[in-house]
Design an enzyme around this catalytic site. Sequence first.
Site, PDB file in Angstrom:
ATOM      1  N   HIS A  30      -0.641  -5.757  -2.767  1.00  0.00           N
ATOM      2  CA  HIS A  30      -1.905  -6.033  -3.466  1.00  0.00           C
ATOM      3  C   HIS A  30      -1.877  -6.138  -4.922  1.00  0.00           C
ATOM      4  O   HIS A  30      -2.557  -6.631  -5.520  1.00  0.00           O
ATOM      5  CB  HIS A  30      -3.085  -5.171  -2.655  1.00  0.00           C
ATOM      6  CG  HIS A  30      -3.196  -5.683  -1.288  1.00  0.00           C
ATOM      7  ND1 HIS A  30      -4.484  -6.437  -0.815  1.00  0.00           N
ATOM      8  CD2 HIS A  30      -2.358  -5.435  -0.231  1.00  0.00           C
ATOM      9  CE1 HIS A  30      -4.352  -6.428   0.449  1.00  0.00           C
ATOM     10  NE2 HIS A  30      -3.306  -5.860   0.791  1.00  0.00           N
ATOM     11  N   ASP A 136      -9.838  -7.150  -5.394  1.00  0.00           N
ATOM     12  CA  ASP A 136      -9.337  -7.461  -4.048  1.00  0.00           C
ATOM     13  C   ASP A 136     -10.273  -7.528  -3.077  1.00  0.00           C
ATOM     14  O   ASP A 136     -11.261  -6.782  -3.152  1.00  0.00           O
ATOM     15  CB  ASP A 136      -8.331  -6.310  -3.550  1.00  0.00           C
ATOM     16  CG  ASP A 136      -7.327  -6.666  -2.587  1.00  0.00           C
ATOM     17  OD1 ASP A 136      -7.825  -6.788  -1.623  1.00  0.00           O
ATOM     18  OD2 ASP A 136      -6.203  -6.887  -2.806  1.00  0.00           O
ATOM     19  N   ALA A 355      14.733  -3.918  -4.877  1.00  0.00           N
ATOM     20  CA  ALA A 355      15.840  -5.149  -5.123  1.00  0.00           C
ATOM     21  C   ALA A 355      14.990  -6.198  -6.125  1.00  0.00           C
ATOM     22  O   ALA A 355      13.655  -6.369  -5.636  1.00  0.00           O
ATOM     23  CB  ALA A 355      16.433  -5.525  -4.073  1.00  0.00           C
ATOM     24  N   GLN A 357      13.892  -9.039  -5.725  1.00  0.00           N
ATOM     25  CA  GLN A 357      13.593 -10.209  -4.660  1.00  0.00           C
ATOM     26  C   GLN A 357      13.517 -11.561  -5.384  1.00  0.00           C
ATOM     27  O   GLN A 357      14.364 -12.640  -4.679  1.00  0.00           O
ATOM     28  CB  GLN A 357      12.381  -9.736  -3.917  1.00  0.00           C
ATOM     29  CG  GLN A 357      12.010 -10.717  -2.751  1.00  0.00           C
ATOM     30  CD  GLN A 357      11.331 -10.314  -1.698  1.00  0.00           C
ATOM     31  OE1 GLN A 357      11.839  -9.379  -1.095  1.00  0.00           O
ATOM     32  NE2 GLN A 357      10.310 -10.888  -1.468  1.00  0.00           N
ATOM     33  N   ASP A 396      -1.502  -9.352   8.030  1.00  0.00           N
ATOM     34  CA  ASP A 396      -1.733 -10.916   8.144  1.00  0.00           C
ATOM     35  C   ASP A 396      -0.412 -11.449   8.684  1.00  0.00           C
ATOM     36  O   ASP A 396      -0.189 -12.774   8.483  1.00  0.00           O
ATOM     37  CB  ASP A 396      -2.193 -11.230   6.784  1.00  0.00           C
ATOM     38  CG  ASP A 396      -1.142 -10.935   5.741  1.00  0.00           C
ATOM     39  OD1 ASP A 396      -0.341 -10.068   5.910  1.00  0.00           O
ATOM     40  OD2 ASP A 396      -0.990 -11.486   4.448  1.00  0.00           O
ATOM     41  N   GLN A 397       0.605 -10.947   8.876  1.00  0.00           N
ATOM     42  CA  GLN A 397       1.948 -11.540   8.986  1.00  0.00           C
ATOM     43  C   GLN A 397       2.272 -12.321  10.473  1.00  0.00           C
ATOM     44  O   GLN A 397       2.693 -13.424   9.941  1.00  0.00           O
ATOM     45  CB  GLN A 397       2.890 -10.393   9.029  1.00  0.00           C
ATOM     46  CG  GLN A 397       2.974  -9.423   7.824  1.00  0.00           C
ATOM     47  CD  GLN A 397       3.770  -8.158   7.861  1.00  0.00           C
ATOM     48  OE1 GLN A 397       4.295  -7.979   9.023  1.00  0.00           O
ATOM     49  NE2 GLN A 397       3.588  -7.212   6.874  1.00  0.00           N
TER      50      GLN A 397
END
Length: 479
Positions: A30, A136, A355, A357, A396-397
């Site tokens: 977030h 948010d 990492a 990404q 939410d995945q």
Amino acid sequence: MAELLANSDDNGYKHNQVAVVAIPLPAQGHINPLFNLSHLIASYEIPVHFVGFVSHNRQAKLRAHGLDQTNSPVNIISFHDPPFTSLPSPREPNKTSKFPIHLQCISEVCHLLRHPTSQLLRALSAKYRRIIVIHDSLMASVIQDIKSIQNAESYTFHTSSAFTIFFTIWESIINKPFNLTSDIPKHVPTGNGCYSPEFNKFIANQYKLLNLSSGRLYNTCRPLEDKYMDLNTKLPANEKLKLFAVGPINPMMKASYKARSKNKHECLDWLDQQERDSVIYVSFGTTTSMAEEQIKELADGLERSAQKFVWVLRDADKVDIFKEDGLLKGHDHDQLPEGYEERVKGLGLVLRDWAPQLEILGHPATGGFISHCGWNSCLESLSMGVPIITWPMHSDQPKNSMLVTEVLRVGVVVKDWARRDELITSNAVESAIRRLMASNEGEGIRKRARELGNVVRKSAAKGGTSCSELDSFVSHITR
């Protein structure tokens, strides 16, 4: 508060009668998009104040990906860290939910931002003609005092997909206000098992206060989710509000992996040596910790697939990543099968730290992404034209996974949400990788992903739909 505003010099700002205050939920997934959005809005020469706890603002700056923070136009305002609850291990046995413990802890201290934020808003309201608060969706309670500040207005920032937001709200409506057309999925995963009971209560309390909002901002773009943006517009709670699709909110210059920082990560050198579209990137974000048994099955599946891979193997974030017990280096080293890294040398690379990404996904050698389907990861992958092997864990995945695989058709499922309590075997991992990377079906998926990536990048470029909607939002708040 006076000392906080001492750095809020508006000299040189084009819209110096309007100031923006951005308030993220203090969790990486977030913080990052709202931090990026803050810099985008500041580029319009509007003063922006980014609010949070000390440790989480430090986290925002440390992990900002692709942003030039030299002479940053965003004024970061930090409030003292609360006494965070002592947490058990994120891999504690006999857990009834995979919902991350540190997010639960964070939700319990967010209310402590209400009073200092209210003070800040009142101080700014005396200085500017209008105060714009972008918060948010899970921080609505923090800004509820805005209703008593005459020259302030708030806008909700959604960090999930428009698809997920719509169906989350749709699920809660008893008397449906309209019928869904036949091209809308009928069996979207519900919220069952996605959150802990406590966090569900936290979400419900935040959503009760969203009626204070003057509009909504979505981290998505019309080419991806036009249909679901339109459905959100039709919801009764949104009928009188302005909705803006301003995503993907990530530094799009990273679409070219050559645009690197001076501190080049070791994995990029390794990727440089691999063939185009030959590498699977594996990462489960900042909120997922796997059991040792599952790590070993995943490791075996990657090895057996014979597909090149880069695997970010790390525990979920702690509530404060800078405390000694929050350090993540090497934590999962002993959970890999004995001799594993030596065996896969040349085939795969295992990383245990943060990492880059976007740079990994934007590298020509990267051809697929095994992901938990957090919305930031989905957007980053799709904007780079990289298809996704979906493995949803919580929040939410599950809905994002359906959007990727069944609606956009740019991914395959390795773990269906209905089987969320089962161990995913090495056979299932190997099969999903081969299906995406070594089949006719996979070639079609990868082609669609590349085409979609081009469209998404254009939406964020000058003249694109998202760029135009951000222009429209700025024009609205500076009216």
